[in-house]
Structure formats: C-alpha cells, structure tokens
Design an enzyme around this catalytic site. Structure first.
Site, PDB file in Angstrom:
ATOM      1  N   LYS A  22       0.865  -1.144  -0.014  1.00 40.42           N
ATOM      2  CA  LYS A  22      -0.030  -0.125   0.336  1.00 40.42           C
ATOM      3  C   LYS A  22       0.696   1.070  -0.028  1.00 40.42           C
ATOM      4  O   LYS A  22       0.625   2.271  -0.757  1.00 40.42           O
ATOM      5  CB  LYS A  22      -0.875  -0.017   1.157  1.00 40.42           C
ATOM      6  CG  LYS A  22      -1.392   1.217   1.386  1.00 40.42           C
ATOM      7  CD  LYS A  22      -2.470   1.104   2.882  1.00 40.42           C
ATOM      8  CE  LYS A  22      -1.971   1.543   4.090  1.00 40.42           C
ATOM      9  NZ  LYS A  22      -1.370   2.993   4.415  1.00 40.42           N
ATOM     10  N   ASN A  23       2.040   1.159   0.710  1.00 42.81           N
ATOM     11  CA  ASN A  23       2.650   2.516   0.974  1.00 42.81           C
ATOM     12  C   ASN A  23       3.676   2.811  -0.052  1.00 42.81           C
ATOM     13  O   ASN A  23       4.577   3.520   0.009  1.00 42.81           O
ATOM     14  CB  ASN A  23       3.284   2.329   2.334  1.00 42.81           C
ATOM     15  CG  ASN A  23       2.259   2.763   3.552  1.00 42.81           C
ATOM     16  OD1 ASN A  23       1.219   2.939   3.327  1.00 42.81           O
ATOM     17  ND2 ASN A  23       2.686   2.429   4.704  1.00 42.81           N
ATOM     18  N   ARG A  92      -4.670  10.410   3.543  1.00 44.44           N
ATOM     19  CA  ARG A  92      -3.455  10.891   3.932  1.00 44.44           C
ATOM     20  C   ARG A  92      -2.273  11.302   2.876  1.00 44.44           C
ATOM     21  O   ARG A  92      -1.931  12.500   3.038  1.00 44.44           O
ATOM     22  CB  ARG A  92      -2.593  10.263   4.951  1.00 44.44           C
ATOM     23  CG  ARG A  92      -1.313  10.407   5.299  1.00 44.44           C
ATOM     24  CD  ARG A  92      -1.237  11.525   6.416  1.00 44.44           C
ATOM     25  NE  ARG A  92       0.104  11.370   6.492  1.00 44.44           N
ATOM     26  CZ  ARG A  92       0.346  12.890   7.464  1.00 44.44           C
ATOM     27  NH1 ARG A  92      -0.407  13.628   7.557  1.00 44.44           N
ATOM     28  NH2 ARG A  92       1.748  12.844   7.664  1.00 44.44           N
ATOM     29  N   CYS A 116      -5.761   7.872   8.243  1.00 38.77           N
ATOM     30  CA  CYS A 116      -5.891   7.333   9.780  1.00 38.77           C
ATOM     31  C   CYS A 116      -5.726   8.266  10.831  1.00 38.77           C
ATOM     32  O   CYS A 116      -4.739   9.108  10.746  1.00 38.77           O
ATOM     33  CB  CYS A 116      -4.709   6.330   9.917  1.00 38.77           C
ATOM     34  SG  CYS A 116      -5.402   4.414   9.662  1.00 38.77           S
ATOM     35  N   ARG A 121      -0.549  14.378  13.061  1.00 39.22           N
ATOM     36  CA  ARG A 121      -0.124  14.053  11.713  1.00 39.22           C
ATOM     37  C   ARG A 121       0.059  15.437  10.690  1.00 39.22           C
ATOM     38  O   ARG A 121      -0.711  15.393   9.762  1.00 39.22           O
ATOM     39  CB  ARG A 121      -0.999  12.981  11.009  1.00 39.22           C
ATOM     40  CG  ARG A 121      -0.950  11.626  11.731  1.00 39.22           C
ATOM     41  CD  ARG A 121      -1.549  10.351  10.739  1.00 39.22           C
ATOM     42  NE  ARG A 121      -0.354   9.875   9.972  1.00 39.22           N
ATOM     43  CZ  ARG A 121      -0.825   8.903   9.017  1.00 39.22           C
ATOM     44  NH1 ARG A 121      -1.729   8.548   9.042  1.00 39.22           N
ATOM     45  NH2 ARG A 121       0.544   8.406   8.465  1.00 39.22           N
ATOM     46  N   PRO A 122       0.678  16.285  11.464  1.00 42.85           N
ATOM     47  CA  PRO A 122       0.882  17.403  10.354  1.00 42.85           C
ATOM     48  C   PRO A 122       1.942  17.259   9.180  1.00 42.85           C
ATOM     49  O   PRO A 122       2.522  16.177   9.251  1.00 42.85           O
ATOM     50  CB  PRO A 122       1.611  18.451  11.284  1.00 42.85           C
ATOM     51  CG  PRO A 122       2.250  17.729  12.656  1.00 42.85           C
ATOM     52  CD  PRO A 122       1.477  16.263  12.665  1.00 42.85           C
ATOM     53  N   ASP A 124       4.178  19.587   8.339  1.00 46.46           N
ATOM     54  CA  ASP A 124       5.017  20.851   8.570  1.00 46.46           C
ATOM     55  C   ASP A 124       6.540  20.743   7.763  1.00 46.46           C
ATOM     56  O   ASP A 124       6.931  21.762   7.020  1.00 46.46           O
ATOM     57  CB  ASP A 124       5.221  21.332   9.939  1.00 46.46           C
ATOM     58  CG  ASP A 124       5.610  20.324  10.836  1.00 46.46           C
ATOM     59  OD1 ASP A 124       5.007  19.277  10.726  1.00 46.46           O
ATOM     60  OD2 ASP A 124       6.685  20.474  11.493  1.00 46.46           O
ATOM     61  N   ARG A 420      -9.277   0.129   3.672  1.00 45.86           N
ATOM     62  CA  ARG A 420      -8.461   1.017   3.421  1.00 45.86           C
ATOM     63  C   ARG A 420      -7.083   0.407   3.122  1.00 45.86           C
ATOM     64  O   ARG A 420      -6.379   0.749   1.988  1.00 45.86           O
ATOM     65  CB  ARG A 420      -8.088   2.054   4.425  1.00 45.86           C
ATOM     66  CG  ARG A 420      -9.369   3.109   4.710  1.00 45.86           C
ATOM     67  CD  ARG A 420      -8.655   4.146   5.488  1.00 45.86           C
ATOM     68  NE  ARG A 420      -7.357   4.577   5.067  1.00 45.86           N
ATOM     69  CZ  ARG A 420      -6.236   4.710   6.206  1.00 45.86           C
ATOM     70  NH1 ARG A 420      -6.671   4.683   7.166  1.00 45.86           N
ATOM     71  NH2 ARG A 420      -5.067   5.202   5.538  1.00 45.86           N
TER      72      ARG A 420
HETATM   73  N1  EPU Z   1       5.158  14.351  11.555  1.00 46.45           N
HETATM   74  C1  EPU Z   1       5.254  15.642  11.811  1.00 46.45           C
HETATM   75  N2  EPU Z   1       5.353  16.642  10.880  1.00 46.45           N
HETATM   76  C2  EPU Z   1       5.671  16.274   9.552  1.00 46.45           C
HETATM   77  C3  EPU Z   1       5.833  14.703   9.027  1.00 46.45           C
HETATM   78  C4  EPU Z   1       5.501  13.988  10.226  1.00 46.45           C
HETATM   79  O1  EPU Z   1       5.002  16.144  12.993  1.00 46.45           O
HETATM   80  O2  EPU Z   1       5.697  16.923   8.855  1.00 46.45           O
HETATM   81  C5  EPU Z   1       5.112  13.232  12.523  1.00 46.45           C
HETATM   82  C6  EPU Z   1       3.838  12.445  12.301  1.00 46.45           C
HETATM   83  O3  EPU Z   1       2.609  12.956  12.915  1.00 46.45           O
HETATM   84  C7  EPU Z   1       4.287  11.135  13.103  1.00 46.45           C
HETATM   85  C8  EPU Z   1       5.979  11.122  12.841  1.00 46.45           C
HETATM   86  O4  EPU Z   1       6.192  12.300  12.505  1.00 46.45           O
HETATM   87  O5  EPU Z   1       4.059  11.254  14.434  1.00 46.45           O
HETATM   88  C9  EPU Z   1       6.408  10.161  11.693  1.00 46.45           C
HETATM   89  O6  EPU Z   1       5.719  10.502  10.556  1.00 46.45           O
HETATM   90  P1  EPU Z   1       5.903  10.081   9.058  1.00 46.45           P
HETATM   91  O7  EPU Z   1       5.996  11.309   8.481  1.00 46.45           O
HETATM   92  O8  EPU Z   1       7.190   9.193   9.045  1.00 46.45           O
HETATM   93  O9  EPU Z   1       4.721   8.827   8.889  1.00 46.45           O
HETATM   94  P2  EPU Z   1       3.782   9.092   7.621  1.00 46.45           P
HETATM   95  O10 EPU Z   1       4.772   9.310   6.552  1.00 46.45           O
HETATM   96  O11 EPU Z   1       2.602  10.108   7.901  1.00 46.45           O
HETATM   97  C10 EPU Z   1       3.889   6.633   6.846  1.00 46.45           C
HETATM   98  C11 EPU Z   1       3.151   5.569   6.672  1.00 46.45           C
HETATM   99  C12 EPU Z   1       2.644   5.045   7.787  1.00 46.45           C
HETATM  100  C13 EPU Z   1       3.735   4.504   8.690  1.00 46.45           C
HETATM  101  C14 EPU Z   1       4.755   5.576   9.014  1.00 46.45           C
HETATM  102  C15 EPU Z   1       6.050   5.179   9.649  1.00 46.45           C
HETATM  103  C16 EPU Z   1       1.963   5.963   4.437  1.00 46.45           C
HETATM  104  C17 EPU Z   1       1.124   6.351   3.613  1.00 46.45           C
HETATM  105  N3  EPU Z   1       1.952   5.920   5.619  1.00 46.45           N
HETATM  106  O12 EPU Z   1       3.361   7.542   7.387  1.00 46.45           O
HETATM  107  O13 EPU Z   1       1.833   3.874   7.435  1.00 46.45           O
HETATM  108  O14 EPU Z   1       3.335   4.114   9.942  1.00 46.45           O
HETATM  109  O15 EPU Z   1       5.115   6.258   7.764  1.00 46.45           O
HETATM  110  O16 EPU Z   1       6.590   4.339   8.872  1.00 46.45           O
HETATM  111  O17 EPU Z   1       3.291   5.679   3.888  1.00 46.45           O
HETATM  112  C18 EPU Z   1      -0.131   2.497   7.745  1.00 46.45           C
HETATM  113  O18 EPU Z   1       0.073   2.107   6.654  1.00 46.45           O
HETATM  114  O19 EPU Z   1      -1.198   2.282   8.197  1.00 46.45           O
HETATM  115  C19 EPU Z   1       0.521   3.771   7.949  1.00 46.45           C
HETATM  116  C20 EPU Z   1      -0.061   4.664   8.854  1.00 46.45           C
END
Ligand code: EPU
Length: 442
Positions: A22-23, A92, A116, A121-122, A124, A420
């Site tokens: 998925k990712n 997302r 989710c 999940r900002p 920034d 999803r």
């Molecule tokens: N964060 C910020 N600001 C940002 C970006 C991230 O505060 O600009 C915070 C997030 O809120 C979180 C942490 O930093 O607390 C890490 O976030 P990251 O950006 O690494 O996660 P993501 O990219 O939002 C992806 C996967 C997630 C997976 C995480 C960790 C996708 C679509 N989602 O999320 O997968 O848990 O990386 O590897 O690729 C899932 O598949 O169900 C899922 C949630």
C-alpha cells in the site's frame, strides 16, 4: 456499514501471497502526474485507499484504468491543480500531489490531508522543504485548503529536523523535475521509499541514496512513462505471522519480505515464535510457549510503529510482562480499551525518557495532555469474545487477530478502516481456515 462476525479458536494454516505494498502503490500513482506518457503499475493492491487515489488522479486530469492488479494511468487532457476537500480529507497521501503539481503546473490547492486518525499528523516538514525549494505555501483556515504556488522549483540541500517517511517521498516527488540538484539529509530509510525511487529512475529520474540517510536527486527536464511492478507489503507479512502464532497455526508467506523485517523477526524469535526462511518463502508458527518481549517503535530499520498493535495481541498470549513504547506517533493505542474488553490485561505508563523532544518522532508540541506513550501487557491471558470497534488500519488488524485467537463469537465494527489497507482480508483469512464473515448492518 459492514461488520465482521468472527468465531475464534481455529488455528490458521496454509499458504498465502502478500498483496502489493500500500505504502508504495499510493505514491507510485502520484508519480504518474510527473509524466504525460502512460504509466503501467502492476502488483497494485485492490484496497480503498488505492481506489480513492484513483479518483483523486481522475479529478486532476488522468484516466485510471484498473485491470485486476495492474493499473494504467494516462493523461486525458483535463488538467486541474485542485484536490476536492471531501476526497483529500479521506486520504493522508493526497498532499503528496503537491510536488508534481508545483513542478508541472506551478500551482496546487490541496486540503489538509486526512487518512488514519493516529495523532495530529501534521505535514510541516513537507511544507518546510517545499518552501525551501521555492514554493510559496499558505494554509487558509477559512476554506481548509493549502494554497501553493511556484514559478519554478529549485534544487536545495534540506535536512529534515526529524524522520518523516512520506515527507521524504514528497520532496523526492518535487525534486525530480526541479532545476538543479537536491540533497535530502536525515532522509527516511523505509524500504518503500527505495521502491518509489526505483520506479522514478525507471521513468528517467536521477536519484541515488548517496548515504544511509541521504538522498541526492539531480533534476531532469521531463520523465517518460513505463511499466513497474510494486514490491509486496511487508506489513501484511507481520499481520499473517502474528495470526499464525496467536491461533496456534502455521502460515507460509510465498513472496516473503523477510530481508526487510529484521527487527520484527528478531523480536518474534525471542518471544518463541518460529520463522523458517526458505528461498522466497517464510513459514511462521508459535513454536510452543511464548514469552514476553519488550519493544520500542522506531523508524526503519527499527521495530516499526505499524507492527506494535498486532504485537500487543501476541503479547497477550506470552508469559510475563511485556512493554510497548510508541515513539513514532503520539497516539496509536486506540485498540487498547477494545483488547481489554476481550480480557487482555493492559495498563498505560510513562517510561523515563531523557530528552523527549528529541527522542519522540512526533513534534513534542503535538503531544496529547494526559496521554501515556507506553503500555504494559501481562500474560498469558485467555481472550474471550466481545463487540469491538476499529478506529484505524493497524488497530483494525489487531482486533481481528484477537478475535481469531479468542473463544466465542466476536463482532468487529468499523471494518471500513481495514478495507483501506488490506485487500480482501476476510477472503484470505478464510482460505487459511478462519471462521469469519462480513455482514452488512444497516
Ligand atoms: N510528522 C510531523 N510533521 C511532518 C511529518 C511527520 O509532525 O511534517 C510526525 C507524524 O505525525 C508522526 C511522525 O512524525 O508522529 C512520523 O511520521 P512519518 O511522516 O514518518 O509518517 P507518515 O509518512 O505519515 C508513513 C506511513 C505509515 C507508517 C509511517 C511510519 C504512508 C502512507 N504511511 O506515515 O503507515 O506508519 O510512515 O513508517 O506511507 C499505515 O500504513 O497504516 C500507516 C499509518
């Protein structure tokens, strides 16, 4: 709304192939916006997030044709640069179109991304990087949209303040067509990112992982189309491995991603699980009595945050006291009250952490007052049936696993969250012997 009715207590036995990741699939679909030529993706999982991304691309002027797990995306001439609020708020990854739209159209209007609900999940870190590349981005609270413009994107050196998986991908997707070279420092290491890089390079991009946590992108004037096969979903493998162990069964994954699951396999074997690797297959079983093993989540190559919820079910069946410390998201324990309804013995606590602002992957300012970052699970406990509610994808898989291990008939609500991210979950579990059915409860 559909619900699952699950009769637990049957060991799951058999072989299964993982669906495409998925990712990766979601970002590969976004990559189609970087070219005017057709892009053909195979190994695409048939899940709701992929369908939503297809709708989103159609709104941006792409024809998206599904033929089972192969998707052909081509331009249909009605270019747009705005993602509708309703659609973007459900996905997302909707914000990831920012890079391609800015690079090719000079403008993008996207809603605050949804997906989710596992914390604030900002985005920034994504925005900061894009602004450094020359974009002008502002959030208009009166309409709920980010408004972004860029005359051109220019290559820069950008260091992420903390790890971000989709943030790293967003900047890669922006930098491929930027003028000059972009160097991303403290870039995330998730292997799904490297699969996206391989796809983009097959389209003519020039991207290398120049160091473990550094990615260098030489901007090119244009990308061409092509065909690419997406890697299998390693998070699914973890789900099936734990399903085997908690039901006393034995499951063989025929397209195993074991080489990308080191941290999981290490913890699983320590807990007494068996994982027999043979070529491309891995066979998982409980191996007898399970023992408690503590885990702390971390970005790849650590124990991934996506695995901690199913790990909790495994620990309900293990002897001793196991802790799970969630360090990536500030609130990812929505499954805990539901597991307790099934008889699990779980309590929250606050582990001592020296530099929490640095240690936790989320922005420390986003922490939820009164929320505890860790749980303690006492086991083994006898799980029994219950009526439970799913609130996010991995929590959903967790409750299904718990119901499969429990005695009696359970009712699982909120399975749209599972749809999803897991393709035909109930059909595939049934093939392994699970007794579950989907019913529509109007
Ligand atoms: N964060 C910020 N600001 C940002 C970006 C991230 O505060 O600009 C915070 C997030 O809120 C979180 C942490 O930093 O607390 C890490 O976030 P990251 O950006 O690494 O996660 P993501 O990219 O939002 C992806 C996967 C997630 C997976 C995480 C960790 C996708 C679509 N989602 O999320 O997968 O848990 O990386 O590897 O690729 C899932 O598949 O169900 C899922 C949630």
């Amino acid at each position: 709304m559909d619900i699952f009715v699950i009769r637990g207590g049957t060991p799951l036995v058999g072989s299964i192939a993982l669906a495409g990741a998925k990712n990766v699939a979601l970002k590969a679909l976004v990559a189609s916006l970087l070219t005017d030529e057709p892009l053909i993706l195979s190994g695409v999982p048939l899940i709701r997030d992929v369908a939503l991304m297809g709708e989103l691309l159609a709104g941006l002027g792409r024809k998206v044709i599904f033929n089972e797990h192969t998707v052909r995306i081509e331009r249909d001439g009605k270019d747009s640069f705005q993602v509708p609020l309703e659609l973007g708020a459900r996905l997302r990854t909707s914000s990831m179109v920012l890079g391609p739209l800015l690079a090719r159209r000079g403008e993008a209007i996207i809603p605050n991304p949804g997906g989710c609900r596992i914390g604030a999940r900002p985005i920034d870190r994504h925005i900061e990087g894009l602004v450094k590349m020359g974009a002008d981005i502002s959030y208009h609270s009166e309409d709920g949209y980010f408004h972004a413009r860029a005359k051109k994107l220019t290559g820069v050196t950008y260091e992420f303040p903390k790890n971000t998986h989709t943030g790293t991908e967003t900047l890669i997707l922006a930098a491929v067509l930027a003028e000059g070279t972009t160097v991303l420092r403290n870039a995330a290491q998730e292997i799904e990112i490297d699969d996206l890089i391989a796809l983009l390079n097959s389209m003519g991009a020039q991207i290398t992982r120049s160091d473990t946590r550094e990615i260098t992108i030489k901007g090119v004037p244009s990308l061409h189309g092509g065909a690419y096969s997406i890697m299998p979903d390693r998070n699914e493998e973890v789900t099936f491995a734990i399903a085997a162990a908690v039901t006393g069964g034995r499951i063989t994954i025929t397209n195993s991603q074991h080489e990308h699951l080191e941290a999981f396999l290490d913890a699983f074997r320590k807990a007494g699980g068996t994982a027999e690797v043979e070529g491309a297959t891995t066979t998982y079983a409980s191996g007898g009595a399970l023992t408690a093993v503590d885990v702390t989540t971390a970005p790849h190559p650590g124990f991934m945050t996506d695995w901690q919820a199913p790990w909790a079910v495994l620990m309900t069946q293990a002897k001793g006291s196991a802790t799970i410390h969630e360090a990536v998201f500030e609130s990812r324990f929505s499954y805990v009250p539901e597991l307790k309804k099934m008889g699990a013995d779980i309590s929250f606590f606050d582990p001592p952490v020296e530099n929490p602002e640095v240690f936790y992957n989320y922005n420390w300012s986003d922490r939820v007052p009164g929320f505890h970052p860790a749980i303690r699970i006492a086991g083994p406990t006898h799980l029994h049936n219950a009526v439970v509610n799913i609130t996010d994808l991995r929590a959903g898989a967790t409750l299904v696993l718990a119901a499969l291990a429990a005695q009696g008939e359970s009712y699982v609500h909120g399975i749209e969250h599972l749809d999803r991210g897991y393709e035909a979950f109930e059909t595939r579990l049934s093939q392994l012997g699970a007794q579950l059915k989907r019913i529509n409860e109007e």
